[in-house]
Motif scaffolding. Structure first.
Motif, PDB file in Angstrom:
ATOM      1  N   GLU A 103      46.211  45.168  47.508  1.00  0.00           N
ATOM      2  CA  GLU A 103      46.140  43.819  48.064  1.00  0.00           C
ATOM      3  C   GLU A 103      47.215  42.975  47.401  1.00  0.00           C
ATOM      4  OE1 GLU A 103      43.195  39.914  48.402  1.00  0.00           O
ATOM      5  OE2 GLU A 103      42.449  41.733  47.445  1.00  0.00           O
ATOM      6  N   ILE A 104      47.929  42.206  48.208  1.00  0.00           N
ATOM      7  CA  ILE A 104      48.857  41.212  47.669  1.00  0.00           C
ATOM      8  C   ILE A 104      47.998  40.007  47.291  1.00  0.00           C
ATOM      9  CG2 ILE A 104      50.896  39.790  48.094  1.00  0.00           C
ATOM     10  CD1 ILE A 104      51.353  42.914  48.077  1.00  0.00           C
ATOM     11  N   THR A 105      47.878  39.746  46.002  1.00  0.00           N
ATOM     12  CA  THR A 105      46.940  38.717  45.558  1.00  0.00           C
ATOM     13  C   THR A 105      47.595  37.362  45.297  1.00  0.00           C
ATOM     14  OG1 THR A 105      47.149  39.475  43.270  1.00  0.00           O
ATOM     15  CG2 THR A 105      45.314  40.372  44.583  1.00  0.00           C
ATOM     16  N   HIS A 106      48.861  37.364  44.912  1.00  0.00           N
ATOM     17  CA  HIS A 106      49.554  36.110  44.597  1.00  0.00           C
ATOM     18  C   HIS A 106      50.998  36.202  45.075  1.00  0.00           C
ATOM     19  CE1 HIS A 106      46.362  36.475  41.574  1.00  0.00           C
ATOM     20  NE2 HIS A 106      46.320  35.166  41.612  1.00  0.00           N
ATOM     21  N   ILE A 107      51.504  35.091  45.573  1.00  0.00           N
ATOM     22  CA  ILE A 107      52.917  34.998  45.945  1.00  0.00           C
ATOM     23  C   ILE A 107      53.408  33.580  45.662  1.00  0.00           C
ATOM     24  CG2 ILE A 107      54.603  34.973  47.836  1.00  0.00           C
ATOM     25  CD1 ILE A 107      53.047  37.080  49.254  1.00  0.00           C
ATOM     26  N   LYS A 108      54.570  33.503  45.051  1.00  0.00           N
ATOM     27  CA  LYS A 108      55.325  32.253  44.984  1.00  0.00           C
ATOM     28  C   LYS A 108      56.676  32.588  45.592  1.00  0.00           C
ATOM     29  CE  LYS A 108      56.976  28.541  42.103  1.00  0.00           C
ATOM     30  NZ  LYS A 108      57.196  28.065  40.737  1.00  0.00           N
ATOM     31  N   ASP A 109      56.976  31.982  46.713  1.00  0.00           N
ATOM     32  CA  ASP A 109      58.166  32.309  47.494  1.00  0.00           C
ATOM     33  C   ASP A 109      59.421  32.364  46.626  1.00  0.00           C
ATOM     34  OD1 ASP A 109      59.405  32.859  50.045  1.00  0.00           O
ATOM     35  OD2 ASP A 109      60.261  30.832  49.950  1.00  0.00           O
ATOM     36  N   LYS A 110      60.120  33.457  46.722  1.00  0.00           N
ATOM     37  CA  LYS A 110      61.384  33.711  46.033  1.00  0.00           C
ATOM     38  C   LYS A 110      61.252  33.633  44.515  1.00  0.00           C
ATOM     39  CE  LYS A 110      63.984  32.302  50.002  1.00  0.00           C
ATOM     40  NZ  LYS A 110      64.338  31.127  50.719  1.00  0.00           N
ATOM     41  N   SER A 111      60.040  33.881  44.013  1.00  0.00           N
ATOM     42  CA  SER A 111      59.828  33.864  42.579  1.00  0.00           C
ATOM     43  C   SER A 111      59.037  35.092  42.102  1.00  0.00           C
ATOM     44  CB  SER A 111      59.093  32.583  42.184  1.00  0.00           C
ATOM     45  OG  SER A 111      58.909  32.525  40.791  1.00  0.00           O
ATOM     46  N   TYR A 112      57.860  35.353  42.710  1.00  0.00           N
ATOM     47  CA  TYR A 112      57.074  36.507  42.298  1.00  0.00           C
ATOM     48  C   TYR A 112      56.019  36.845  43.340  1.00  0.00           C
ATOM     49  CZ  TYR A 112      53.332  33.284  41.001  1.00  0.00           C
ATOM     50  OH  TYR A 112      52.359  32.332  41.028  1.00  0.00           O
ATOM     51  N   PHE A 113      55.519  38.069  43.244  1.00  0.00           N
ATOM     52  CA  PHE A 113      54.308  38.458  43.955  1.00  0.00           C
ATOM     53  C   PHE A 113      53.587  39.505  43.120  1.00  0.00           C
ATOM     54  CE2 PHE A 113      57.523  41.281  45.808  1.00  0.00           C
ATOM     55  CZ  PHE A 113      56.900  42.530  45.838  1.00  0.00           C
ATOM     56  N   VAL A 114      52.287  39.638  43.385  1.00  0.00           N
ATOM     57  CA  VAL A 114      51.440  40.567  42.649  1.00  0.00           C
ATOM     58  C   VAL A 114      50.744  41.476  43.639  1.00  0.00           C
ATOM     59  CG1 VAL A 114      49.413  40.803  41.144  1.00  0.00           C
ATOM     60  CG2 VAL A 114      51.035  38.916  40.775  1.00  0.00           C
ATOM     61  N   ASP A 115      50.812  42.799  43.371  1.00  0.00           N
ATOM     62  CA  ASP A 115      49.969  43.722  44.126  1.00  0.00           C
ATOM     63  C   ASP A 115      48.956  44.325  43.161  1.00  0.00           C
ATOM     64  OD1 ASP A 115      50.868  46.783  43.583  1.00  0.00           O
ATOM     65  OD2 ASP A 115      52.669  45.526  43.610  1.00  0.00           O
ATOM     66  N   GLU A 116      47.716  44.423  43.646  1.00  0.00           N
ATOM     67  CA  GLU A 116      46.624  44.998  42.867  1.00  0.00           C
ATOM     68  C   GLU A 116      45.965  46.103  43.671  1.00  0.00           C
ATOM     69  OE1 GLU A 116      43.879  41.962  41.674  1.00  0.00           O
ATOM     70  OE2 GLU A 116      45.404  40.830  40.585  1.00  0.00           O
ATOM     71  N   GLN A 117      45.698  47.207  43.004  1.00  0.00           N
ATOM     72  CA  GLN A 117      45.015  48.316  43.674  1.00  0.00           C
ATOM     73  C   GLN A 117      43.575  47.927  43.966  1.00  0.00           C
ATOM     74  OE1 GLN A 117      45.071  52.618  42.251  1.00  0.00           O
ATOM     75  NE2 GLN A 117      42.962  52.004  41.839  1.00  0.00           N
ATOM     76  N   ARG A 118      43.133  48.234  45.183  1.00  0.00           N
ATOM     77  CA  ARG A 118      41.737  48.063  45.555  1.00  0.00           C
ATOM     78  C   ARG A 118      41.023  49.409  45.642  1.00  0.00           C
ATOM     79  NH1 ARG A 118      42.000  44.060  43.415  1.00  0.00           N
ATOM     80  NH2 ARG A 118      42.361  42.034  44.357  1.00  0.00           N
ATOM     81  N   PHE A 119      41.782  50.453  45.972  1.00  0.00           N
ATOM     82  CA  PHE A 119      41.248  51.813  46.025  1.00  0.00           C
ATOM     83  C   PHE A 119      42.408  52.755  45.770  1.00  0.00           C
ATOM     84  CE2 PHE A 119      40.377  55.754  48.304  1.00  0.00           C
ATOM     85  CZ  PHE A 119      39.145  56.095  47.782  1.00  0.00           C
ATOM     86  N   GLY A 120      42.227  53.744  44.916  1.00  0.00           N
ATOM     87  CA  GLY A 120      43.320  54.673  44.676  1.00  0.00           C
ATOM     88  C   GLY A 120      43.160  55.432  43.377  1.00  0.00           C
ATOM     89  N   PRO A 121      44.265  55.973  42.889  1.00  0.00           N
ATOM     90  CA  PRO A 121      44.210  56.908  41.767  1.00  0.00           C
ATOM     91  C   PRO A 121      43.985  56.267  40.390  1.00  0.00           C
ATOM     92  CG  PRO A 121      46.472  56.632  42.499  1.00  0.00           C
ATOM     93  CD  PRO A 121      45.599  55.888  43.474  1.00  0.00           C
ATOM     94  N   PHE A 122      44.112  54.947  40.281  1.00  0.00           N
ATOM     95  CA  PHE A 122      43.986  54.302  38.978  1.00  0.00           C
ATOM     96  C   PHE A 122      42.652  53.570  38.866  1.00  0.00           C
ATOM     97  CE2 PHE A 122      48.478  54.901  39.563  1.00  0.00           C
ATOM     98  CZ  PHE A 122      48.915  55.289  38.301  1.00  0.00           C
ATOM     99  N   ALA A 123      42.168  53.454  37.639  1.00  0.00           N
ATOM    100  CA  ALA A 123      40.976  52.635  37.397  1.00  0.00           C
ATOM    101  C   ALA A 123      41.345  51.154  37.480  1.00  0.00           C
ATOM    102  CB  ALA A 123      40.376  52.955  36.038  1.00  0.00           C
TER     103      ALA A 123
END
Length: 155
Positions: free
Chosen positions: A74-94
């Motif tokens: 899920e893309i949880t945070h975005i600041k245009d032309k500065s940063y974005f955050v992706d966080e796993q919701r389901f997958g290989p990592f805890a």
């Protein structure tokens, strides 16, 4: 559960607009991922689609031994032309939290990835990280760095 942090930086000889345009398209992630991972975006996205907070992206990926896994972020945070955050919701990592930052600097853009992740599984996960996961993640980001250099080489 032990959490790990990896940081990668790269200078891009391009404009902030061009860098942001490329990296804010989830479709482009497959292009900068090693082919042996068989990374396949399953969400109905095109190169024209851009990220937004709350965007759920589904993938198929083979991180190890050709075993295909589902991965949902899920893309949880975005600041245009500065940063974005992706966080796993389901997958290989805890746990998976990946911050992508972009800063306009003299002659281009400084891009920084800050990855926090955890494997879980107690001592087995710690051993797996030391023997496999840490090396694999560094390989992925090294490949990404080379591919991005090709994509953004000065004309």
């Amino acid at each position: 559960m032990k959490t790990y942090r990896l940081t990668f930086e790269q200078f891009l000889p391009t404009t902030l607009d061009k860098a942001w345009d490329y990296f804010s398209s989830p479709f482009n992630l497959a292009e900068i991922t090693p082919s042996e991972m068989a990374f396949d975006v399953r969400s109905p996205l095109t190169k024209e689609d851009k990220m937004f907070p709350g965007l759920i992206i589904s993938y198929k990926v083979s991180p190890l031994f050709g075993i295909k896994l589902n991965w949902v972020t899920e893309i949880t945070h975005i600041k245009d032309k500065s940063y974005f955050v992706d966080e796993q919701r389901f997958g290989p990592f805890a746990f998976w939290h990946h911050l992508h930052q972009f800063q306009e600097v003299d002659g281009g853009v400084l891009m920084q990835d800050v990855l926090h992740y955890a494997i879980g599984w107690g001592p087995v996960g710690i051993l797996a990280n030391e023997m496999i996961v840490y090396k694999k993640l560094n390989h992925i980001f090294s490949f990404r760095q080379q591919k991005v250099e090709e994509l953004f080489k000065p004309e």
